[in-house]
Design a protein around this motif. Structure first.
Motif, short mmCIF file in Angstrom:
data_model
loop_
_atom_site.label_atom_id
_atom_site.label_comp_id
_atom_site.label_asym_id
_atom_site.label_seq_id
_atom_site.Cartn_x
_atom_site.Cartn_y
_atom_site.Cartn_z
N GLY A 30 -33.20 -40.33 13.58
CA GLY A 30 -34.20 -41.33 13.20
C GLY A 30 -33.62 -42.54 12.49
O GLY A 30 -34.23 -43.61 12.47
N THR A 31 -32.40 -42.40 11.93
CA THR A 31 -31.77 -43.56 11.30
C THR A 31 -31.28 -44.56 12.34
O THR A 31 -31.13 -45.75 12.02
CB THR A 31 -30.58 -43.14 10.42
N TYR A 32 -31.03 -44.10 13.57
CA TYR A 32 -30.53 -45.04 14.58
C TYR A 32 -31.66 -45.89 15.16
O TYR A 32 -31.56 -47.14 15.13
CB TYR A 32 -29.75 -44.31 15.66
N PRO A 33 -32.76 -45.31 15.69
CA PRO A 33 -33.87 -46.20 16.06
C PRO A 33 -34.39 -47.00 14.88
O PRO A 33 -34.86 -48.14 15.05
CB PRO A 33 -34.93 -45.25 16.63
N GLY A 34 -34.29 -46.43 13.67
CA GLY A 34 -34.68 -47.22 12.49
C GLY A 34 -33.80 -48.43 12.31
O GLY A 34 -34.29 -49.54 12.03
N SER A 35 -32.49 -48.27 12.49
CA SER A 35 -31.57 -49.40 12.37
C SER A 35 -31.78 -50.39 13.50
O SER A 35 -31.75 -51.62 13.29
CB SER A 35 -30.13 -48.89 12.39
N VAL A 36 -31.98 -49.89 14.71
CA VAL A 36 -32.20 -50.77 15.86
C VAL A 36 -33.48 -51.56 15.69
O VAL A 36 -33.53 -52.77 15.96
CB VAL A 36 -32.20 -49.95 17.17
N TYR A 37 -34.55 -50.89 15.22
CA TYR A 37 -35.80 -51.61 14.98
C TYR A 37 -35.60 -52.72 13.95
O TYR A 37 -36.05 -53.86 14.13
CB TYR A 37 -36.89 -50.65 14.50
N ALA A 38 -34.90 -52.39 12.85
CA ALA A 38 -34.68 -53.39 11.81
C ALA A 38 -33.83 -54.55 12.30
O ALA A 38 -33.93 -55.67 11.77
CB ALA A 38 -34.02 -52.73 10.60
N GLN A 39 -32.99 -54.31 13.30
CA GLN A 39 -32.19 -55.39 13.88
C GLN A 39 -33.00 -56.22 14.86
O GLN A 39 -32.89 -57.45 14.90
CB GLN A 39 -30.98 -54.78 14.60
N MET A 40 -33.84 -55.57 15.67
CA MET A 40 -34.63 -56.27 16.66
C MET A 40 -35.83 -57.00 16.05
O MET A 40 -36.21 -58.07 16.50
CB MET A 40 -35.12 -55.27 17.72
N PHE A 41 -36.42 -56.38 15.02
CA PHE A 41 -37.66 -56.92 14.44
C PHE A 41 -37.53 -57.02 12.91
O PHE A 41 -38.33 -56.43 12.17
CB PHE A 41 -38.85 -56.02 14.80
N PRO A 42 -36.57 -57.74 12.40
CA PRO A 42 -36.33 -57.74 10.95
C PRO A 42 -37.52 -58.23 10.14
O PRO A 42 -37.77 -57.74 9.03
CB PRO A 42 -35.12 -58.65 10.80
#
Length: 513
Positions: free
Chosen positions: A219-231
């Motif tokens: 869950g930390t990876y989609p969490g990181s990707v989301y924060a990168q895509m939609f900061p």
């Protein structure tokens, strides 16, 4: 990779895999590809399926595009759940519990994980989660694998006793062929980037401008990707037990990390099993415990024990090695592992049969790690890597660097992997045990460096997978306090900090993981 249970996290991460020299994109590039679509209808909340759920938990179904590049095309269902803020006058917003895995459902998490949260956090947030596409109450995916291919020693590429990977190659090709034949367009749509877009579709359907989140393990990876895509859509972001975000390896790197994670955590078990007051003492010294484990594995390679009802129906060397790896997720498993070792040494039939994942869990796990990034194809290179790893990391016997179904995957990734950067708001709190079998500390440090000043990291001088909110007697009060303060006030430590190994927590009652 992480959850159906703590042990199933081990399983779903097991199939984790990725690597190749794909071009990566920055957060700005990803934002330009924002394909999320606003739901035209509010969520219709009702009762949830299942038992033992908090009676306040509600469920709804959200229709999202099968392919975000075709928002007007076919749609699939995402099952979403929530428990609303217990004090609406203090409500700040939504805390999204990002499912672990990949291949773990999330629909029950507002009840199960939500109970671990302190009352102040439950007062402040609506607790929300979901079953990822392909899983649980969401639209199902399946490769229609035979039962034998659902076992841990099939989905994880444990080499033969002599180090040969020929059997792994045969199994990997067979699984990849089945997934291509039976998985359909849904399986081809599954990836971490797609999950980030699904999370944003849920945000829009909830009517929220921003989300806060708690992601653990995968869950930390989609969490990181989301924060990168939609900061601009992130509020307070907690990442616990963190994956290495290397965009050229992703899941393949997570699988390889098991060799490191087992070596990091096995000394805790060896110290416990050699202590004079241990309930099941295996040797007088930690080195003696290690020798006993390696000797037993080698003996079971040639003389397996019958294990009726298990998959496969025997305790062989690789099934034993997998049992050791799984037990290193938590100190709670040490005694059972020690009993397994003493029973196997005595030639006794093992006890409880380890569970296999469901067809949907296996399909989603495979699809995620195989669709995220392309794997290398050179079989001689895998053979060389396995041989080297067997010498340097004998407890894992070459499994973490072996070929899997992803090596033979029929599809190429649809999305370029997202490179995590320091561009975005400084609103991320990482929390990480220093000895973690599935997400080693060394990988977490790579995510920390990638995020730069966006993040602060709380390291916990402890062993286990999952650092915060583990429950009374299992967690760490210091880590819990740091996360709670951040979720309530937005305040993070001024710099990275370490919590001492204090195995007590003042958090909420501990449910099953």
């Amino acid at each position: 990779m992480r959850i159906l249970s703590g042990k199933t996290t081990a399983l779903t991460l097991a199939t984790a895999a990725t690597a190749a020299l794909l071009t990566t994109v920055s957060g700005a590039d990803a934002a330009e590809g924002d394909l999320s679509v606003t739901s035209s209808h509010p969520l219709d909340w009702g009762s949830c399926p299942g038992t033992r759920l908090d009676p306040r938990q509600q469920c709804a179904t959200l229709k999202v595009p099968l392919d975000y590049r075709d928002p007007g095309g076919k749609r699939i269902s995402l099952a979403v759940s929530r428990i609303r803020s217990e004090r609406p006058d203090e409500r700040r917003g939504v805390l999204m519990l990002i499912p672990e895995g990949p291949g773990s459902p999330g629909l029950d998490r507002p009840t199960t994980l939500g109970k671990r949260l302190p009352q102040s956090v439950r007062d402040t947030y609506d607790i929300v989660s979901f079953d990822p596409r392909g899983l649980g109450a969401s639209t199902h995916a399946s490769c229609q694998l035979p039962t034998a291919d659902l076992s841990l020693t099939a989905s994880r590429p444990w080499p033969a006793a002599d180090g040969s990977i020929a059997g792994n190659i045969t199994t990997g090709r067979r699984i990849a062929d089945r997934c291509a034949r039976n998985g359909g367009e849904l399986l081809r749509s599954i990836s971490t980037v797609t999950e980030a877009r699904d999370i944003d579709s849920i945000r829009q359907a909830l009517g929220e401008r921003k989300l806060s989140a708690w992601g653990v393990s995968y869950g930390t990876y989609p969490g990181s990707v989301y924060a990168q895509m939609f900061p601009e859509r992130t509020d307070r972001w907690v990442l616990d037990s963190n994956d290495d975000p290397d965009p050229e390896r992703v899941g393949r790197g997570w699988l390889a990390a098991y060799a490191v994670g087992v070596e990091d955590t096995f000394p805790d078990f060896a110290a416990w099993a050699s202590a004079p007051d241990s309930p099941v003492r295996l040797a007088e010294t930690p080195a003696g415990v290690r020798r006993r484990v390696l000797d037993l594995a080698a003996r079971l390679d040639t003389k397996p024990l019958s294990w009726p009802g298990a998959n496969p129906p025997e305790l062989n060397g690789n099934v034993f090695r997998q049992s050791v790896l799984t037990a290193l997720f938590s100190r709670d498993s040490f005694e059972n592992l020690a009993k397994l070792i003493t029973d196997a040494d005595a030639g006794k039939v093992p006890g409880a049969v380890p569970p296999d994942p469901g067809q949907d869990a296996m399909a989603v796990s495979l699809a995620t790690v195989c669709n995220d990034v392309e794997w290398p194809k050179s079989l001689p290179a895998y053979a060389r890597d396995v041989a080297a790893s067997r010498k340097s990391h004998p407890l894992t016997a070459g499994m973490p660097v072996n070929a899997t179904a992803c090596t033979f995957w029929h599809e190429t990734p649809r999305d370029k992997p997202v490179r995590i950067t320091d561009q975005g708001p400084s609103n991320v709190l990482m929390v990480q045990n220093k000895r973690d079998v599935a997400t080693p500390y060394s990988g977490a440090l790579k995510l920390r460096r990638a995020l730069g000043d966006r993040a602060r990291m709380v390291s916990v001088d402890a062993m286990g997978h999952g650092a915060a909110y583990q429950g009374p007697g299992r967690g760490n009060a210091c880590a819990d306090r740091r996360v709670t303060d951040f979720l309530l006030t937005g305040e993070r430590p001024g710099r990275d900090t370490t919590c001492p190994a204090v195995p007590t927590s003042q958090g909420a009652p501990h449910p099953m993981r």
